[in-house]
Motif scaffolding. Structure first.
Motif, PDB file in Angstrom:
ATOM      1  N   CYS A 167      36.995 -51.313  58.195  1.00 27.91           N
ATOM      2  CA  CYS A 167      37.751 -52.219  57.521  1.00 27.91           C
ATOM      3  C   CYS A 167      36.928 -53.331  56.798  1.00 27.91           C
ATOM      4  O   CYS A 167      35.968 -54.023  57.445  1.00 27.91           O
ATOM      5  CB  CYS A 167      38.613 -52.777  58.586  1.00 27.91           C
ATOM      6  SG  CYS A 167      39.742 -54.057  57.953  1.00 27.91           S
TER       7      CYS A 167
ATOM      8  N   CYS B 266      38.297 -56.941  58.341  1.00 30.04           N
ATOM      9  CA  CYS B 266      37.875 -57.513  59.540  1.00 30.04           C
ATOM     10  C   CYS B 266      36.676 -56.957  60.304  1.00 30.04           C
ATOM     11  O   CYS B 266      36.385 -57.341  61.342  1.00 30.04           O
ATOM     12  CB  CYS B 266      39.316 -57.506  60.305  1.00 30.04           C
ATOM     13  SG  CYS B 266      39.453 -55.997  61.150  1.00 30.04           S
TER      14      CYS B 266
ATOM     15  N   HIS C 242      36.477 -53.882  61.603  1.00 33.56           N
ATOM     16  CA  HIS C 242      36.799 -52.845  62.732  1.00 33.56           C
ATOM     17  C   HIS C 242      36.388 -51.437  62.132  1.00 33.56           C
ATOM     18  O   HIS C 242      36.455 -51.066  60.973  1.00 33.56           O
ATOM     19  CB  HIS C 242      38.350 -52.934  62.931  1.00 33.56           C
ATOM     20  CG  HIS C 242      38.776 -52.121  64.174  1.00 33.56           C
ATOM     21  ND1 HIS C 242      38.354 -52.305  65.500  1.00 33.56           N
ATOM     22  CD2 HIS C 242      39.614 -51.041  64.131  1.00 33.56           C
ATOM     23  CE1 HIS C 242      38.667 -51.182  66.135  1.00 33.56           C
ATOM     24  NE2 HIS C 242      39.804 -50.663  65.449  1.00 33.56           N
TER      25      HIS C 242
ATOM     26  N   CYS D 185      43.612 -50.124  58.466  1.00 31.81           N
ATOM     27  CA  CYS D 185      42.593 -50.672  59.667  1.00 31.81           C
ATOM     28  C   CYS D 185      44.003 -50.602  60.979  1.00 31.81           C
ATOM     29  O   CYS D 185      44.805 -51.465  60.540  1.00 31.81           O
ATOM     30  CB  CYS D 185      42.218 -51.810  59.389  1.00 31.81           C
ATOM     31  SG  CYS D 185      41.365 -52.629  60.748  1.00 31.81           S
TER      32      CYS D 185
ATOM     33  N   CYS E  22      43.944 -54.774  61.825  1.00 33.02           N
ATOM     34  CA  CYS E  22      44.479 -55.609  61.159  1.00 33.02           C
ATOM     35  C   CYS E  22      45.111 -55.245  60.038  1.00 33.02           C
ATOM     36  O   CYS E  22      46.080 -56.143  59.130  1.00 33.02           O
ATOM     37  CB  CYS E  22      43.568 -56.624  60.297  1.00 33.02           C
ATOM     38  SG  CYS E  22      42.790 -55.794  58.980  1.00 33.02           S
TER      39      CYS E  22
END
Ligand SMILES: [Zn+2]
Length: 139
Positions: free
Chosen positions: A36, A39, A41, A50, A53
């Protein structure tokens, strides 16, 4: 899942718009994971958004290829006929160093020697001209 050409009889992934880049990289023997851009991730399988988020701002990051066996089973019945010559074969769930879990097979190991926590690394199996599968072997 679909059978492929090239004489490969076992099921192959059906490439979709969500994972096309993953399979293209695997074909070049690169193991990439979606990351992501909002964020940070990292996840697998490569869904478009993602899971942390819900952002659709997805990039790709190079995976180390390293992980540990989180769980496994030994298949002793030919649920899929084309796997029958390989019975008994293992199915493992590998926890990647980056966090995501990946289902695969362990190669270069006796099924009796497989254990949770075993360190493994990714290897590439060119199944067909189009599809390269990612397997794991003990480090
Ligand atoms: Zn995110």
């Amino acid at each position: 899942m679909t059978g492929g050409g090239d004489g490969y009889l076992k099921p192959l992934p059906m490439v979709t718009h969500e994972d096309r880049e993953f399979w293209a990289a695997a074909r070049e023997h690169r193991f990439v994971l979606p990351q992501c851009q909002a964020c940070g991730h990292v996840w697998f399988p490569p869904y478009a958004s993602c899971p942390a988020c819900l952002s659709f701002d997805r990039g790709w990051t190079q995976a180390s290829g390293r992980g540990t066996v989180w769980g496994f089973t030994i298949m002793r019945q030919p649920y899929i006929p084309s796997f029958e010559p390989e019975l008994p074969y293992n199915v493992v769930l590998v926890e990647l160093e980056e966090g995501p879990m990946v289902y695969s097979n362990l190669i270069d190991i006796d099924n009796d020697a497989i254990a949770c926590g075993l360190p493994v690394e990714a290897v590439f199996e060119d199944a067909t001209d189009e599809i390269t599968l990612i397997k794991f072997r003990p480090v």
